[in-house]
Scaffold this motif. Structure first.
Motif, PDB file in Angstrom:
ATOM      1  N   GLU A 110      56.723  11.235  56.793  1.00 16.35           N
ATOM      2  CA  GLU A 110      57.537  11.851  56.002  1.00 16.35           C
ATOM      3  C   GLU A 110      58.398  10.250  55.155  1.00 16.35           C
ATOM      4  O   GLU A 110      59.283  10.552  54.434  1.00 16.35           O
ATOM      5  CB  GLU A 110      58.836  11.984  56.622  1.00 16.35           C
ATOM      6  N   ILE A 111      58.523   9.033  55.485  1.00 13.40           N
ATOM      7  CA  ILE A 111      58.757   8.003  55.078  1.00 13.40           C
ATOM      8  C   ILE A 111      57.343   7.489  54.916  1.00 13.40           C
ATOM      9  O   ILE A 111      56.459   6.875  56.076  1.00 13.40           O
ATOM     10  CB  ILE A 111      59.368   7.082  56.207  1.00 13.40           C
ATOM     11  N   LEU A 112      57.607   6.574  53.453  1.00 13.59           N
ATOM     12  CA  LEU A 112      56.333   5.277  53.639  1.00 13.59           C
ATOM     13  C   LEU A 112      57.238   4.103  53.310  1.00 13.59           C
ATOM     14  O   LEU A 112      57.844   3.589  52.581  1.00 13.59           O
ATOM     15  CB  LEU A 112      55.376   5.732  52.308  1.00 13.59           C
ATOM     16  N   THR A 113      56.914   3.079  54.235  1.00 11.18           N
ATOM     17  CA  THR A 113      57.453   1.956  54.125  1.00 11.18           C
ATOM     18  C   THR A 113      56.349   0.166  54.114  1.00 11.18           C
ATOM     19  O   THR A 113      54.999   0.392  54.174  1.00 11.18           O
ATOM     20  CB  THR A 113      57.722   1.257  55.258  1.00 11.18           C
ATOM     21  N   TYR A 114      57.134  -0.329  52.833  1.00  8.80           N
ATOM     22  CA  TYR A 114      56.097  -1.269  52.250  1.00  8.80           C
ATOM     23  C   TYR A 114      56.929  -2.214  52.384  1.00  8.80           C
ATOM     24  O   TYR A 114      57.011  -3.074  51.174  1.00  8.80           O
ATOM     25  CB  TYR A 114      55.701  -1.221  51.103  1.00  8.80           C
ATOM     26  N   PRO A 115      56.700  -3.116  53.715  1.00 12.30           N
ATOM     27  CA  PRO A 115      57.293  -4.739  53.766  1.00 12.30           C
ATOM     28  C   PRO A 115      56.581  -4.531  52.673  1.00 12.30           C
ATOM     29  O   PRO A 115      55.613  -5.764  52.953  1.00 12.30           O
ATOM     30  CB  PRO A 115      57.213  -4.805  55.248  1.00 12.30           C
ATOM     31  N   SER A 116      57.571  -6.235  51.727  1.00 12.33           N
ATOM     32  CA  SER A 116      56.874  -7.112  50.714  1.00 12.33           C
ATOM     33  C   SER A 116      57.384  -8.752  50.336  1.00 12.33           C
ATOM     34  O   SER A 116      58.108  -9.283  51.282  1.00 12.33           O
ATOM     35  CB  SER A 116      57.078  -5.961  48.940  1.00 12.33           C
ATOM     36  N   ALA A 117      57.273  -9.443  49.958  1.00 17.30           N
ATOM     37  CA  ALA A 117      57.346 -10.644  49.289  1.00 17.30           C
ATOM     38  C   ALA A 117      56.164 -10.256  47.983  1.00 17.30           C
ATOM     39  O   ALA A 117      55.366 -11.526  47.962  1.00 17.30           O
ATOM     40  CB  ALA A 117      56.477 -11.580  49.728  1.00 17.30           C
TER      41      ALA A 117
END
Length: 281
Positions: A177-184
Motif C-alpha cells: 500500500e506504501i512504497l518507500t525510497y529512502p534516498s541520497a
C-alpha cells in the motif's frame, strides 16, 4: 493490522562521516516525530554515515547485529515508535564489500524486515556527477515481500531503485500500500528527476510513496538534493520537507487507496497478453 488513517513522519538531514553525530541528529528528529504522535518515522539512505571515500565507508561499516544498529533498535524501543532505517552500511563477513540495507524496526526494537539495494548507482556525467556504488557495495539478490506495519503494508526500495518500475509493480502486486525510497539523490539528478519519478511510481502502482532524503553538503565531494516527500496514490505531493534538517508529517489513508483503485481500475486493464507480466515473487 493497521488502522485506516495513520500519521507518518519523514526526516531530512545532512549525514557526515561521524556515526555518533548522525545518531544524535536522528534521535532528536525521532523525538520530534513522537511528540507529534507519528506512528512511524522514515529515515534517509546512508543515515548511519556518508564517508569521504569508499575506503572510509568500508572501514566504518558494521554487521546488522553490531552496536550501531543496536542503538537504533533501542531508540525505537525507548520512543515506542516504528522506524524505517533507509540504508545501513552492512558489513559482509569475509568480503571487502558492503550491502546497502533498508531495515524496518518495530516499536519493541525488533528488526522485522530488511532489504538490500538491488540496483546500484554507477553513473559518470562529466562535470556533474561521478559515482560508482559497485566499487564498494554488493547488489541485493531478492525483492522482499511487503511488510505489515501500523501505517500499512510497506514495499521496500532504496534511492536508485525508484528508476525501475518493475520493482514497484512487483511490490504492488504483492499487496503493498506504501512504497518507500529512502534516498541520497545527487543534486543534478534530483533537480531533473526526483519529484517526477516519485509521482510516476505512485500513479502507476496506486500506492503512497514515501521518500526520506539526505540534503546538503556532506563533504567536499558529495552533496544531496533533499526534498523529502510523500506522494499520494493519485500522484499528488501531500508533504515535503523544507531546506535543511527537519521533519514533515503526512496522513496515510488506506480508504483513499481503495477509492483511487476503484475509480481508476488500471490493474484490471493490464494487457498481459501483449507484454510480459511483472511477476510477484
Amino acid at each position: 493490522m493497521s488502522q485506516e488513517r495513520s500519521l507518518v513522519a519523514l526526516t531530512q538531514f545532512t549525514a557526515t562521516s561521524d556515526p555518533e553525530r548522525n545518531f544524535g541528529v536522528i534521535r532528536d528528529l525521532v523525538e520530534q516525530a513522537k511528540a507529534c504522535r507519528a506512528e512511524m518515522v522514515f529515515v534517509p539512505e546512508a543515515f548511519d554515515y556518508i564517508g569521504e571515500s569508499g575506503r572510509e565507508s568500508l572501514a566504518l561499516s558494521e554487521s546488522i547485529d553490531g552496536p550501531r544498529m543496536t542503538k537504533y533498535t533501542q531508540l525505537a524501543r525507548d520512543n515506542q515508535i516504528w522506524l524505517s532505517l533507509g540504508g545501513f552500511h552492512e558489513k559482509v563477513s569475509g568480503k571487502e564489500l558492503m550491502y546497502n540495507t533498508h531495515v524496518v524496526v518495530d516499536c519493541n526494537g525488533s528488526i522485522i524486515s530488511k532489504y538490500s539495494k538491488a540496483h546500484l548507482f554507477d553513473v559518470d556525467i562529466k562535470g556533474k556527477v561521478s559515482l560508482k556504488e559497485s566499487d564498494y557495495f554488493m547488489p541485493g539478490s531478492a525483492i522482499v515481500p511487503p511488510v505489515e506495519t501500523p501505517v500499512g503494508k510497506i514495499g521496500l526500495g532504496i534511492c536508485y531503485d525508484v528508476r525501475f518500475p518493475e520493482l514497484s509493480l512487483s511490490l504492488a502486486k504483492q499487496g503493498a500500500e506504501i512504497l518507500t525510497y529512502p534516498s541520497a539523490f545527487t543534486v543534478a539528478t534530483g533537480l531533473a528527476h526526483w519529484e517526477v519519478l516519485l509521482r510516476a511510481r505512485a500513479i502507476e502502482t496506486q500506492c503512497y510513496v514515501i521518500a526520506a532524503a539526505q540534503t546538503g553538503k556532506h563533504n567536499e565531494k558529495r552533496q544531496s538534493y533533499g526534498h523529502s516527500m510523500v506522494v499520494d496514490p493519485w500522484g499528488c505531493v501531500i508533504a515535503q520537507c523544507r531546506e535543511g534538517t527537519g521533519i514533515c508529517l503526512a496522513l496515510i489513508d488506506r480508504a483513499y487507496i481503495k477509492q483511487v483503485k476503484s475509480q481508476m481500475p488500471v490493474s484490471d486493464h493490464r494487457r498481459n497478453d501483449l507484454y510480459t507480466e511483472v511477476k510477484a515473487i
